[in-house]
Motif scaffolding. Structure first.
Motif, PDB file in Angstrom:
ATOM      1  N   PRO A  10     -21.754 -63.116   8.191  1.00 22.40           N
ATOM      2  CA  PRO A  10     -21.695 -61.908   7.369  1.00 22.40           C
ATOM      3  C   PRO A  10     -22.837 -60.962   7.725  1.00 22.40           C
ATOM      4  O   PRO A  10     -23.922 -61.396   8.129  1.00 22.40           O
ATOM      5  CB  PRO A  10     -21.841 -62.441   5.941  1.00 22.40           C
ATOM      6  N   LEU A  11     -22.596 -59.669   7.573  1.00 18.12           N
ATOM      7  CA  LEU A  11     -23.593 -58.653   7.874  1.00 18.12           C
ATOM      8  C   LEU A  11     -24.136 -58.088   6.566  1.00 18.12           C
ATOM      9  O   LEU A  11     -23.377 -57.617   5.714  1.00 18.12           O
ATOM     10  CB  LEU A  11     -22.972 -57.532   8.708  1.00 18.12           C
ATOM     11  N   VAL A  12     -25.452 -58.141   6.416  1.00 18.90           N
ATOM     12  CA  VAL A  12     -26.117 -57.616   5.227  1.00 18.90           C
ATOM     13  C   VAL A  12     -27.061 -56.507   5.660  1.00 18.90           C
ATOM     14  O   VAL A  12     -27.951 -56.720   6.483  1.00 18.90           O
ATOM     15  CB  VAL A  12     -26.899 -58.719   4.482  1.00 18.90           C
ATOM     16  N   ALA A  13     -26.854 -55.310   5.121  1.00 16.02           N
ATOM     17  CA  ALA A  13     -27.732 -54.183   5.413  1.00 16.02           C
ATOM     18  C   ALA A  13     -28.892 -54.178   4.423  1.00 16.02           C
ATOM     19  O   ALA A  13     -28.696 -54.268   3.209  1.00 16.02           O
ATOM     20  CB  ALA A  13     -26.968 -52.864   5.319  1.00 16.02           C
ATOM     21  N   VAL A  14     -30.105 -54.094   4.950  1.00 16.70           N
ATOM     22  CA  VAL A  14     -31.317 -54.023   4.127  1.00 16.70           C
ATOM     23  C   VAL A  14     -31.911 -52.637   4.290  1.00 16.70           C
ATOM     24  O   VAL A  14     -32.334 -52.257   5.387  1.00 16.70           O
ATOM     25  CB  VAL A  14     -32.335 -55.103   4.535  1.00 16.70           C
ATOM     26  N   VAL A  15     -31.939 -51.880   3.206  1.00 16.42           N
ATOM     27  CA  VAL A  15     -32.454 -50.510   3.225  1.00 16.42           C
ATOM     28  C   VAL A  15     -33.831 -50.505   2.579  1.00 16.42           C
ATOM     29  O   VAL A  15     -33.993 -50.902   1.417  1.00 16.42           O
ATOM     30  CB  VAL A  15     -31.506 -49.559   2.469  1.00 16.42           C
ATOM     31  N   LEU A  16     -34.829 -50.077   3.333  1.00 17.84           N
ATOM     32  CA  LEU A  16     -36.199 -50.046   2.845  1.00 17.84           C
ATOM     33  C   LEU A  16     -36.442 -48.769   2.051  1.00 17.84           C
ATOM     34  O   LEU A  16     -36.356 -47.662   2.586  1.00 17.84           O
ATOM     35  CB  LEU A  16     -37.173 -50.115   4.020  1.00 17.84           C
ATOM     36  N   ALA A  17     -36.766 -48.922   0.765  1.00 12.52           N
ATOM     37  CA  ALA A  17     -36.946 -47.756  -0.103  1.00 12.52           C
ATOM     38  C   ALA A  17     -38.200 -47.899  -0.966  1.00 12.52           C
ATOM     39  O   ALA A  17     -38.223 -47.478  -2.118  1.00 12.52           O
ATOM     40  CB  ALA A  17     -35.715 -47.558  -0.982  1.00 12.52           C
ATOM     41  N   GLY A  18     -39.248 -48.464  -0.393  1.00 11.53           N
ATOM     42  CA  GLY A  18     -40.475 -48.666  -1.162  1.00 11.53           C
ATOM     43  C   GLY A  18     -41.620 -47.775  -0.762  1.00 11.53           C
ATOM     44  O   GLY A  18     -42.693 -47.816  -1.374  1.00 11.53           O
ATOM     45  N   GLY A  19     -41.419 -46.943   0.270  1.00 11.13           N
ATOM     46  CA  GLY A  19     -42.501 -46.089   0.736  1.00 11.13           C
ATOM     47  C   GLY A  19     -42.604 -44.793  -0.048  1.00 11.13           C
ATOM     48  O   GLY A  19     -41.772 -44.486  -0.904  1.00 11.13           O
ATOM     49  N   ALA A  57     -21.120 -52.799   5.868  1.00 14.88           N
ATOM     50  CA  ALA A  57     -21.723 -54.129   5.761  1.00 14.88           C
ATOM     51  C   ALA A  57     -21.090 -54.908   4.615  1.00 14.88           C
ATOM     52  O   ALA A  57     -20.498 -54.334   3.687  1.00 14.88           O
ATOM     53  CB  ALA A  57     -23.224 -54.010   5.551  1.00 14.88           C
ATOM     54  N   ASP A  58     -21.222 -56.228   4.663  1.00 17.49           N
ATOM     55  CA  ASP A  58     -20.678 -57.070   3.605  1.00 17.49           C
ATOM     56  C   ASP A  58     -21.450 -56.913   2.299  1.00 17.49           C
ATOM     57  O   ASP A  58     -20.901 -57.131   1.217  1.00 17.49           O
ATOM     58  CB  ASP A  58     -20.677 -58.540   4.042  1.00 17.49           C
ATOM     59  N   ASP A  59     -22.718 -56.561   2.387  1.00 23.69           N
ATOM     60  CA  ASP A  59     -23.512 -56.257   1.205  1.00 23.69           C
ATOM     61  C   ASP A  59     -24.619 -55.300   1.632  1.00 23.69           C
ATOM     62  O   ASP A  59     -25.044 -55.299   2.802  1.00 23.69           O
ATOM     63  CB  ASP A  59     -24.115 -57.524   0.589  1.00 23.69           C
ATOM     64  N   VAL A  60     -25.050 -54.459   0.692  1.00 23.85           N
ATOM     65  CA  VAL A  60     -26.160 -53.544   0.936  1.00 23.85           C
ATOM     66  C   VAL A  60     -27.259 -53.879  -0.058  1.00 23.85           C
ATOM     67  O   VAL A  60     -27.056 -53.803  -1.277  1.00 23.85           O
ATOM     68  CB  VAL A  60     -25.736 -52.069   0.780  1.00 23.85           C
ATOM     69  N   VAL A  61     -28.424 -54.248   0.459  1.00 25.37           N
ATOM     70  CA  VAL A  61     -29.575 -54.600  -0.363  1.00 25.37           C
ATOM     71  C   VAL A  61     -30.638 -53.527  -0.170  1.00 25.37           C
ATOM     72  O   VAL A  61     -31.049 -53.252   0.962  1.00 25.37           O
ATOM     73  CB  VAL A  61     -30.143 -55.980   0.029  1.00 25.37           C
ATOM     74  N   VAL A  62     -31.076 -52.915  -1.265  1.00 22.37           N
ATOM     75  CA  VAL A  62     -32.123 -51.904  -1.211  1.00 22.37           C
ATOM     76  C   VAL A  62     -33.413 -52.530  -1.719  1.00 22.37           C
ATOM     77  O   VAL A  62     -33.480 -53.008  -2.860  1.00 22.37           O
ATOM     78  CB  VAL A  62     -31.761 -50.665  -2.051  1.00 22.37           C
ATOM     79  N   VAL A  63     -34.430 -52.538  -0.875  1.00 20.62           N
ATOM     80  CA  VAL A  63     -35.713 -53.140  -1.227  1.00 20.62           C
ATOM     81  C   VAL A  63     -36.676 -52.041  -1.650  1.00 20.62           C
ATOM     82  O   VAL A  63     -36.881 -51.067  -0.924  1.00 20.62           O
ATOM     83  CB  VAL A  63     -36.313 -53.910  -0.034  1.00 20.62           C
ATOM     84  N   THR A  64     -37.277 -52.220  -2.819  1.00 16.77           N
ATOM     85  CA  THR A  64     -38.206 -51.210  -3.304  1.00 16.77           C
ATOM     86  C   THR A  64     -39.314 -51.875  -4.099  1.00 16.77           C
ATOM     87  O   THR A  64     -39.256 -53.064  -4.403  1.00 16.77           O
ATOM     88  CB  THR A  64     -37.472 -50.151  -4.152  1.00 16.77           C
TER      89      THR A  64
END
Length: 342
Positions: A10-19, A57-64
């Motif tokens: 599975p493909l998981v997209a990790v979007v960096l949103a903590g800056g 992607a199979d899931d999109v995870v936003v990290v903040t």
């Protein structure tokens, strides 16, 4: 040594949103990070555009970070929000995301990307190609952009031996001076877009013995707070990619810009008859003034006899800087932060 793998994952997209995006001060402030701004075409925020870009992607995870968790969640309600214990730059953020995703998914491939870039073109095809390379080779994948100019504000990737869909990375190079940047472009180096793909196994293997190792030890022990306290802020480039042996690059093949500073708007927005770009809810009138950048929130700016300036007004703050010195806004923000005024 690159370890082959043929597992479908599975493909998981990790979007960096903590800056924060400090070079876009004063639009970007401690309470209003860059990724929640609407810059360029359209009303959607940069974060919203990024999440829309990776819906394949199979899931999109936003990290903040905790300070932004509520506003980020409101901006992209369809994404999974992962709140890191503290802001420690991209290295710890991506280590934390990799660990958590590895717990949730069976042998996933992670596609990691910033939340504040401009991308125009077939991102999906290139991203899937890079994810496939990561799954099949067990290497860390970094996506490279073909330069359109000798840019001093980006890092560069020196390509090595080609394998068709991907090329080995011979070396990473930090942001160069103008003469060196021109040399890099002539030699066929890529811009480093800060977009990556890897499997959790490959990333953990590469992170062993690096500044991220104490964090992974604490994560394995179920104590992420202790892990974040044990590491200093560090980019994933420095912590992992510049130290790893199995790193390859895949061409991104799209129009790309990181919108890192105010002068970048001249590449993204149409100029008026005076060569001036106007962004946000701003108006500009020019008299013997050319090639300026004006941005603001409900402001009217008059320019007389000045060229190549960025004039930016948000809230109660006004910034005036030559576009050639736009990168130095970060230094100004450091001083403002020390004074508690950012």
């Amino acid at each position: 040594m690159i370890v082959p793998s043929s597992t479908e994952r599975p493909l998981v997209a990790v979007v960096l949103a903590g800056g924060i995006g400090s070079r876009l001060y004063p639009a970007s402030r401690s309470h209003r990070p860059k990724q929640l701004l609407s810059l360029g075409d359209g009303d959607d925020t940069l974060l919203e555009r990024t999440v829309s870009r990776v819906t394949f992607a199979d899931d999109v995870v936003v990290v903040t970070r905790p300070d932004f968790a509520d506003t980020v969640g409101e901006a992209v309600p369809g994404a999974t929000i992962l709140v890191e214990p503290a802001g420690r730059d991209t290295g710890p953020a991506l280590a934390y995301a990799t660990h958590r995703i590895g717990e949730r998914f069976d042998d996933p491939v992670i596609l990691a990307l910033p939340s504040d870039h401009h991308v125009d073109g077939d991102f999906r095809t290139a991203a899937r190609r890079g994810a496939h390379v990561a799954a099949e080779t067990g290497a860390l994948v970094t996506f490279g952009v073909d330069p359109t100019r000798p840019e001093t504000g980006y890092g560069y990737i020196e390509p090595g031996r080609s394998h068709g869909d991907y090329t080995e990375v011979a070396a990473f190079h930090e942001k160069p001076d103008a003469e060196t940047a021109n040399t890099y472009v002539e030699r066929g180096y890529y811009w480093n877009a800060g977009i990556f793909a890897w499997t959790p196994q490959a990333f953990r293997r590469a992170a062993n013995g690096t500044p991220l190792a104490p964090l992974f030890d604490a994560l394995d022990a179920g104590d992420p707070e202790r892990g974040f306290e044990a590491v200093d802020p560090v980019s994933v480039d420095y912590a992992v990619f510049e130290r790893a042996d199995d790193v390859v690059t895949v061409p991104l093949g799209v129009e790309w810009d990181d919108i890192g500073s105010w002068d970048a708007l001249r590449r993204l927005l149409p100029a008026n008859e005076n060569g001036t770009v106007v962004a946000g809810d701003a108006e500009a009138v020019s008299l013997d003034a050319e090639n300026n950048v004006v941005a603001g929130d409900d402001v009217h700016v008059s320019l007389v006899g000045v060229d190549d300036l960025a004039v930016v007004a948000y809230d109660d703050r006004v910034l005036v800087v030559p576009t050639t010195a736009a990168q130095q806004v970060r230094d100004l923000v450091e001083k403002l932060d020390e004074r508690g005024e950012f």
